[in-house]
Scaffold this motif. Structure first.
Motif: not given
Length: 141
Positions: A54, A58, A77, A101, A139
């Motif tokens: 991730w 990202y 996501s 996610l 996040y």
């Protein structure tokens, strides 16, 4: 009086041109979502954990976004998910990782999927915005 009509026409033309020019940002996002999905799915299929995969995906999406504002983690996501769902043949076996996610509770990797193991459940709670959140916010960038 004629000046105000000309002014309205000129302003209307500016708005139309602005709207047409803004649509290129929408098309530019499709390339970023493809690249983000490629990175995420490749890394997960290679046995990497969600967090590492991730972070790489990202970072790529954030750096290659051409918009004025930073792409939020939630939107990134969704972008990755849309790319995988839109073209699943390009991302074989990636659908199994998409839940991670959005706070999925699996710790599955490609290596563990080969054996007959069960996914483990992590302690999750629902945050104020309705998304599942773990002890360390998923996040928190």
């Amino acid at each position: 009086m004629p000046r105000s009509i000309a002014h309205r026409i000129l302003c209307s033309a500016g708005v139309i041109v602005g709207l047409l020019g803004g649509s290129s940002a929408v098309w530019a996002g499709t390339d970023n979502e493809q690249k983000g999905a490629q990175v995420y799915c490749f890394m997960r299929s290679s046995g990497n954990a969600h967090d590492v995969s991730w972070n790489a995906a990202y970072a790529l999406i954030k750096r290659q976004s051409s918009g004025l504002f930073k792409t939020s983690p939630e939107h990134a996501s969704v972008m990755i998910t849309e790319a995988v769902v839109k073209d699943p043949g390009t991302f074989p076996d990636c659908g199994q990782f998409l839940g991670d996610l959005f706070g999925g509770a699996t710790t599955a990797t490609a290596a563990s999927l080969g054996s007959t193991s069960t996914a483990t459940q992590t302690d999750t709670s629902v945050s104020s915005d309705g998304y599942a959140a773990s002890e360390a916010e998923r996040y928190s960038y």
